[in-house]
Design a protein around this motif. Structure first.
Motif, mmCIF file in Angstrom:
data_model
loop_
_atom_site.group_PDB
_atom_site.id
_atom_site.type_symbol
_atom_site.label_atom_id
_atom_site.label_comp_id
_atom_site.label_asym_id
_atom_site.label_seq_id
_atom_site.Cartn_x
_atom_site.Cartn_y
_atom_site.Cartn_z
ATOM 1 N N TYR A 87 -23.464 6.119 9.842
ATOM 2 C CA TYR A 87 -24.259 4.898 9.962
ATOM 3 C C TYR A 87 -24.539 4.508 11.410
ATOM 4 O O TYR A 87 -25.684 4.442 11.837
ATOM 5 C CB TYR A 87 -23.563 3.740 9.247
ATOM 6 C CG TYR A 87 -24.246 2.410 9.478
ATOM 7 C CD1 TYR A 87 -25.526 2.193 8.976
ATOM 8 C CD2 TYR A 87 -23.641 1.393 10.200
ATOM 9 C CE1 TYR A 87 -26.174 0.988 9.192
ATOM 10 C CE2 TYR A 87 -24.288 0.193 10.419
ATOM 11 C CZ TYR A 87 -25.555 -0.008 9.909
ATOM 12 O OH TYR A 87 -26.197 -1.194 10.129
ATOM 13 N N TYR A 144 -28.130 1.426 -4.012
ATOM 14 C CA TYR A 144 -28.146 2.317 -2.849
ATOM 15 C C TYR A 144 -26.831 3.099 -2.743
ATOM 16 O O TYR A 144 -26.831 4.264 -2.338
ATOM 17 C CB TYR A 144 -28.437 1.524 -1.570
ATOM 18 C CG TYR A 144 -29.915 1.233 -1.416
ATOM 19 C CD1 TYR A 144 -30.771 2.180 -0.874
ATOM 20 C CD2 TYR A 144 -30.458 0.044 -1.868
ATOM 21 C CE1 TYR A 144 -32.129 1.950 -0.767
ATOM 22 C CE2 TYR A 144 -31.817 -0.210 -1.764
ATOM 23 C CZ TYR A 144 -32.653 0.746 -1.207
ATOM 24 O OH TYR A 144 -33.990 0.512 -1.121
ATOM 25 N N ASP A 162 -29.887 2.216 4.812
ATOM 26 C CA ASP A 162 -30.364 1.287 3.770
ATOM 27 C C ASP A 162 -29.191 0.658 3.029
ATOM 28 O O ASP A 162 -29.195 -0.538 2.735
ATOM 29 C CB ASP A 162 -31.240 2.034 2.750
ATOM 30 C CG ASP A 162 -32.591 2.409 3.326
ATOM 31 O OD1 ASP A 162 -32.954 1.859 4.385
ATOM 32 O OD2 ASP A 162 -33.282 3.258 2.730
ATOM 33 N N GLY A 208 -30.246 -7.435 4.149
ATOM 34 C CA GLY A 208 -29.289 -7.603 3.057
ATOM 35 C C GLY A 208 -29.812 -8.407 1.880
ATOM 36 O O GLY A 208 -29.071 -8.681 0.947
ATOM 37 N N LEU A 229 -28.363 -4.714 -5.718
ATOM 38 C CA LEU A 229 -29.068 -3.944 -4.695
ATOM 39 C C LEU A 229 -28.105 -2.972 -4.013
ATOM 40 O O LEU A 229 -28.402 -1.793 -3.849
ATOM 41 C CB LEU A 229 -29.668 -4.911 -3.669
ATOM 42 C CG LEU A 229 -30.582 -4.326 -2.605
ATOM 43 C CD1 LEU A 229 -31.906 -3.917 -3.210
ATOM 44 C CD2 LEU A 229 -30.805 -5.346 -1.490
ATOM 45 N N SER A 266 -24.785 -5.870 3.118
ATOM 46 C CA SER A 266 -24.436 -7.028 3.928
ATOM 47 C C SER A 266 -24.826 -8.324 3.227
ATOM 48 O O SER A 266 -24.524 -9.404 3.709
ATOM 49 C CB SER A 266 -25.131 -6.940 5.289
ATOM 50 O OG SER A 266 -26.522 -7.025 5.116
ATOM 51 N N GLY A 267 -25.493 -8.228 2.102
ATOM 52 C CA GLY A 267 -25.919 -9.442 1.405
ATOM 53 C C GLY A 267 -25.106 -9.723 0.165
ATOM 54 O O GLY A 267 -24.135 -9.026 -0.123
ATOM 55 N N ARG A 325 -26.512 -14.535 -10.181
ATOM 56 C CA ARG A 325 -25.416 -14.201 -9.283
ATOM 57 C C ARG A 325 -24.424 -15.343 -9.214
ATOM 58 O O ARG A 325 -23.283 -15.178 -8.819
ATOM 59 C CB ARG A 325 -25.945 -13.913 -7.874
ATOM 60 C CG ARG A 325 -26.557 -12.548 -7.716
ATOM 61 C CD ARG A 325 -26.801 -12.231 -6.266
ATOM 62 N NE ARG A 325 -28.096 -12.673 -5.791
ATOM 63 C CZ ARG A 325 -28.275 -13.682 -4.948
ATOM 64 N NH1 ARG A 325 -27.245 -14.366 -4.512
ATOM 65 N NH2 ARG A 325 -29.477 -14.009 -4.552
ATOM 66 N N TRP A 347 -32.430 -8.327 9.551
ATOM 67 C CA TRP A 347 -31.373 -8.201 8.551
ATOM 68 C C TRP A 347 -31.984 -7.749 7.234
ATOM 69 O O TRP A 347 -33.026 -8.267 6.815
ATOM 70 C CB TRP A 347 -30.682 -9.558 8.403
ATOM 71 C CG TRP A 347 -29.585 -9.572 7.388
ATOM 72 C CD1 TRP A 347 -28.431 -8.863 7.417
ATOM 73 C CD2 TRP A 347 -29.548 -10.360 6.180
ATOM 74 N NE1 TRP A 347 -27.671 -9.148 6.314
ATOM 75 C CE2 TRP A 347 -28.327 -10.065 5.544
ATOM 76 C CE3 TRP A 347 -30.412 -11.278 5.587
ATOM 77 C CZ2 TRP A 347 -27.961 -10.653 4.338
ATOM 78 C CZ3 TRP A 347 -30.050 -11.869 4.391
ATOM 79 C CH2 TRP A 347 -28.832 -11.551 3.771
ATOM 80 N N ASN A 372 -26.390 -9.679 -2.865
ATOM 81 C CA ASN A 372 -26.984 -9.027 -4.030
ATOM 82 C C ASN A 372 -26.248 -7.729 -4.361
ATOM 83 O O ASN A 372 -26.577 -6.664 -3.862
ATOM 84 C CB ASN A 372 -28.462 -8.769 -3.732
ATOM 85 C CG ASN A 372 -29.226 -8.345 -4.972
ATOM 86 O OD1 ASN A 372 -28.628 -7.872 -5.944
ATOM 87 N ND2 ASN A 372 -30.517 -8.524 -4.938
ATOM 88 N N LEU A 409 -28.238 4.537 13.184
ATOM 89 C CA LEU A 409 -28.936 3.281 13.461
ATOM 90 C C LEU A 409 -29.234 3.144 14.949
ATOM 91 O O LEU A 409 -30.363 2.858 15.354
ATOM 92 C CB LEU A 409 -28.092 2.093 12.994
ATOM 93 C CG LEU A 409 -28.787 0.767 13.242
ATOM 94 C CD1 LEU A 409 -29.781 0.478 12.144
ATOM 95 C CD2 LEU A 409 -27.800 -0.360 13.390
ATOM 96 N N MET A 453 -26.065 0.205 4.104
ATOM 97 C CA MET A 453 -25.323 -0.755 4.911
ATOM 98 C C MET A 453 -26.062 -2.082 4.974
ATOM 99 O O MET A 453 -25.457 -3.146 4.933
ATOM 100 C CB MET A 453 -25.101 -0.206 6.325
ATOM 101 C CG MET A 453 -24.082 0.896 6.395
ATOM 102 S SD MET A 453 -22.445 0.422 5.824
ATOM 103 C CE MET A 453 -21.910 -0.561 7.210
ATOM 104 N N ALA A 454 -27.391 -2.019 5.088
ATOM 105 C CA ALA A 454 -28.165 -3.256 5.097
ATOM 106 C C ALA A 454 -28.018 -3.966 3.758
ATOM 107 O O ALA A 454 -27.743 -5.170 3.698
ATOM 108 C CB ALA A 454 -29.628 -2.965 5.394
ATOM 109 N N ALA A 455 -28.151 -3.217 2.671
ATOM 110 C CA ALA A 455 -28.076 -3.833 1.346
ATOM 111 C C ALA A 455 -26.697 -4.436 1.092
ATOM 112 O O ALA A 455 -26.578 -5.495 0.485
ATOM 113 C CB ALA A 455 -28.398 -2.799 0.267
#
Lengths: 530, 363
Positions: free
Chosen positions: A471, A504, A488, B32, A500, A494-495, B265, B30, A497, A475, A490-492
């Motif tokens: 990663y 990935y 993708d 995420g 999502l 971080s949220g 969620r 970002w 969701n 990046l 790692m970005a997903a």
């Protein structure tokens, strides 16, 4: 064994480009920033002693436990099932396991009325367990390959013929030899457990965090104080990693001393009971595999579900909407990751082959340590110093730098797999072929390659998997031009969701496992044992 | 066969050529949130169609990874054309002279920015034209129904914790949700003391921070895990809320609850409210690296993102639901409900809180 002069030089150049430069770049990066050293600030930082002891404790417990598990079970376990577990990417694995074993986890929902609070997020125990689940398959896998180098069946027979029990021969003769061959893999496990970031961010305590996580956070903070702390903390991480490597050697030494002593005398009753108890660890590898597969199932379930709150056993809704929405956006990253991995993997294996022939020729004793060094330096430190070095050379192309930056890590793992097998190879086979008038590399291709086919494919597969999961280098050195399934993911992740992130994570897992199984299919664990 | 191959090759060349014509803007942001990602996919389509600009969203897990790259770049051209930032990351880039200045004069739609929006300081540091606001964040609480009262003040939170130990917590500072929670409490405990909005001298700092530490000393043993551990992020805290282990989480996105409940969620029994009577409100921004090789195009992208069309789309609660920063002629199909706003304390307070919190509670 003579290698043609020219080819030797070509190999040396190759080795220098592939391995020397990245390390030299990193070392100069470290040296040129020496003005950042500030020990007082580091040692005054709140919670530093706890960060250090937590990190060391985890590394020591994981290494020692994993060693014991390998000793009691590498005899009996097939390494085939381990492969799919090794290929599960860390982050996906951690998310899946936490979703199973935390107090509101799915496993406990199966058993209503029973509360298990042992494994919660941000518990040291949870962190250790997850690391063990991840490291045991890797180590078992390596020990299978190492055992093939030892005529252990013969030793067992000899031992029994001299009146020692099978268990005693196993522990006192085979094991010391095995441990010696597992020295590098064990160092990798120890240093990895000490310096891992992604798993620790999710699973380890954070008041304070482990030293590695704290250094990572300092590195992403840009005040002058944080830069000093990041640099000094990085050095401390490096020094302690070195100490852990020495610890691995000490463990090996102590065990050898003990087995020598016991070979002469008899095993005491206490020791016998301990050994018996240790046999209980045998169930761990199986448990690891079951949990790994469950974690995978958890990811699949999360990617197609909505509204799944404790204590519901099943989600409120099943839906493919997440997949449908992301489907067209997943593929570029998957294809990029695969393409990079293929180039990196091939180049890494070539490099390792050349290095190993050079090792034979020049008797390089410390090659292993040199090759594995990139695994022992905190990755952010390494990558930022590379970026710095690269900026002096001008932008050659983001793709090329990404590929270049993956190679040291892929080479290290390819080396771990290939080196022991290569060392055991009887080079006289080549001599015969050369006597027939073939050039060195031609004979290598015709004689050695087929005999080492199994390990070669395996090291290629592992090198590719390592490249897929990179990663930070992708990046930072890719400058945003190189998006892979891992960036993708790692970005997903971080949220909030989880759907999502699960999608990935699954794609990353599928790619990694696909590569591993595709390249080692039907070659099994016994390949290369001719 | 051969002619078909040539056709295919020609198509490829054309495709590559057409790709080469559109200027590419690498936008580090970002990645995420699928809502934000989808919004940027929409924006990329629009920009391609209207301005022949290819907007490429470089998804990062934490924008400070991009800041690290930018700070480490030597003079010459940058890999980054546009950034989504605020707070400490902006301060670091501004201090290092890495950003393009004078943005309000370079971007036409900057004139439409709502004058009531307090955007000229970002976490207490003057923006000085090095970034333009893109959207608005409001710090608020997500609370399980029938637990905490609406708009709870620190005393009510403490009372609730005494009655229900272990059900509350906040993200561990220096995570910004966690520090904002502490800033809210600080403002509330000091009754919006004006000195919180200027840089403090040591005496003022001691005087105004004392109630905060007294309060936390009392509160922490009543928190989740007796305050010996804190969630690593707002995401973790929300997951603990979703699974019934906590009664409260925090968020900066005014539409978080709507989106989260639509996606299931968070359970339907969660409501949003502020800590005290107002929400700490700040902006999130767009900035262009001084070394970006595509500055004209990046400026055009900002101009588009600040257009009425783009800002209206952004506030759609069926998508991202982020509040607009410009004055809208058309208030949109569904006006957003915002909390009443409270300004950020001066940035020096943040540093003091972070530092002293660690000294007191991380041992």
């Amino acid at each position: 064994m003579r290698i043609d002069q020219v080819k030797g030089q070509g190999g040396l150049t190759l080795a220098l480009l592939g391995l020397g430069l990245p390390l030299i770049a990193a070392l100069t990066g470290i040296l040129f920033s020496a003005e950042l050293l500030n020990l007082t600030a580091l040692f005054r930082y709140p919670g530093l002693p706890a960060m250090v002891w937590q990190g060391l404790l985890v590394a020591v417990v994981v290494t020692v436990t994993a060693t014991l598990v390998v000793m009691v079970s590498s005899f009996s376990i097939s390494s085939k099932g381990l492969r799919s577990i090794i290929a599960i990417p860390n982050l996906a694995f951690t998310v899946g396991i936490l979703w199973l074993i935390t107090p509101t986890g799915w496993l406990w929902r199966l058993l209503p009325g029973i509360e298990v609070n042992l494994f919660d997020r941000q518990y040291l125990l949870t962190f250790i367990v997850i690391l063990l689940l991840k490291e045991i398959p890797f180590l078992l896998f390596m020990s299978h390959r190492a055992l093939q180098q030892i005529p252990h069946q013969k030793w067992l027979l000899i031992g029994q013929s001299q009146g020692h029990s099978k268990t005693k021969t196993w522990w006192l003769i085979v094991m010391p030899a095995l441990l010696k061959r597992l020295r590098f893999p064990l160092m990798v496990v120890a240093v990895y457990s000490f310096s891992v970031i992604d798993i620790a961010l999710l699973a380890a305590p954070n008041l304070p965090s482990t030293l590695a996580v704290q250094v990572f956070e300092w590195q992403l903070n840009f005040t002058p104080e944080a830069r000093q702390l990041a640099y000094t903390g990085g050095l401390l991480l490096l020094v302690l990693s070195g100490a852990l490597c020495l610890g691995v050697i000490a463990q090996e030494y102590l065990f050898r001393q003990w087995s020598r002593k016991r070979l002469a005398s008899s095993v005491t009753a206490v020791e016998r009971t301990t050994l018996k108890l240790l046999q209980g660890l045998r169930s761990l590898p199986l448990l690891t595999q079951i949990l790994g597969l469950l974690a995978l199932a958890a990811l699949v379930a999360q990617s197609v579900s909505r509204g799944w709150f404790y204590p519901a056993l099943l989600p409120a809704d099943w839906t493919l909407q997440g997949w449908l929405q992301e489907w067209q956006y997943i593929w570029p990253g998957v294809i990029n990751a695969f393409a990079i991995a293929a180039i990196v993997g091939l180049f890494s294996v070539l490099l390792v082959i050349v290095l190993l022939e050079l090792r034979r020729k020049y008797q390089w004793r410390y090659l292993g340590l040199w090759v594995l060094l990139p695994l022992f330096i905190p990755q952010v430190l390494l990558v930022l110093s590379w970026q710095h070095a690269i900026s002096y050379t001008g932008p050659v192309g983001y793709w090329i730098w990404v590929i270049w930056s993956h190679i040291p890590f892929s080479v290290a793992y390819a080396y771990l797999v290939l080196a022991p097998q290569e060392q055991a190879f009887d080079q006289r086979y080549l001599l015969v072929s050369r006597a027939l008038g073939y050039s060195f590399w031609r004979s290598w291709w015709r004689v050695k390659r087929p005999l080492l086919a199994g390990p070669l494919y395996l090291s290629l597969a592992l090198a590719m998997v390592i490249s897929i999961t990179q990663y930070v280098p992708t990046l930072i050195l890719g400058g945003g031009r190189v998006a892979t399934v891992t960036t993708d993911l790692m970005a997903a992740s971080s949220g909030i969701n989880t759907q999502l992130a699960a999608i990935y994570a699954l794609m990353q897992w599928l790619l990694a496992t696909g590569v591993l199984i595709g390249l080692t299919w039907q070659r099994g664990s016994s390949a290369g044992e001719q | 066969m051969a002619s078909r191959l040539i056709k295919v090759l020609l198509c490829c060349v054309l495709l590559l050529a057409s790709k080469g014509v559109a200027a590419q803007v690498y936008f580090y942001a970002w990645g995420g949130s699928s809502e934000v990602n989808n919004y940027l996919r929409w924006a990329a389509d629009e920009l391609k169609e209207r301005h022949d600009i290819e907007l490429i969203h470089v998804k990062v897990g934490d924008i400070s990874e991009a800041v690290a790259r930018l700070l480490n770049e030597d003079a010459g051209s940058s890999a980054i054309d546009l950034l989504w930032i605020n707070g400490e990351n902006f301060h670091a880039l501004k201090r290092a002279g890495k950003l393009l200045g004078d943005l309000p004069a370079r971007v036409d739609n900057a004139a439409a920015i709502n004058p009531e929006l307090n955007w000229r300081t970002d976490f207490g540091v003057a923006v000085d034209g090095y970034e333009l606001p893109w959207g608005v964040g409001q710090f608020h609480l997500l609370v399980r129904e029938n637990t905490l009262p609406a708009e709870p003040d620190p005393a009510q939170i403490l009372t609730y914790a005494q009655q229900h130990p272990g059900r509350l917590t906040y993200p561990k500072p220096p995570e910004f949700h966690g520090t904002t929670f502490l800033k809210s409490v600080l403002i509330s405990l000091n009754n919006q003391d004006e000195r919180l909005y200027t840089s403090p001298d040591p005496d003022t700092a001691r005087e105004l921070l004392a109630p905060l530490w007294r309060y936390l000393d009392a509160l922490h043993p009543l928190l989740w895990r007796q305050g010996r551990d804190f969630p690593g992020s707002a995401v973790v805290q929300q997951q603990l809320l979703a699974n019934g282990q906590l009664d409260m989480a925090v968020s900066f996105n005014p539409q978080e609850l709507t989106v989260a409940q639509r996606q299931q969620r968070l359970p339907a029994s969660v409501t949003a409210t502020t800590l005290g009577s107002a929400a700490i409100t700040n902006s999130h921004y767009l900035a262009i690296p001084a070394a970006s090789p595509h500055q004209p195009e990046a400026l055009q992208v900002i101009n588009f993102l600040l257009s009425e069309r783009a800002q209206l789309k952004k506030m759609d609660p069926a998508g991202w639901g982020d509040p607009p920063v410009i004055e809208l002629n058309d208030s949109g199909p569904q006006a957003l409900q915002l909390f009443s706003a409270q300004s950020e304390p001066h940035v020096d307070w943040l540093r003091l809180i972070e530092q002293q919190w660690l000294e007191r509670y991380q041992r």
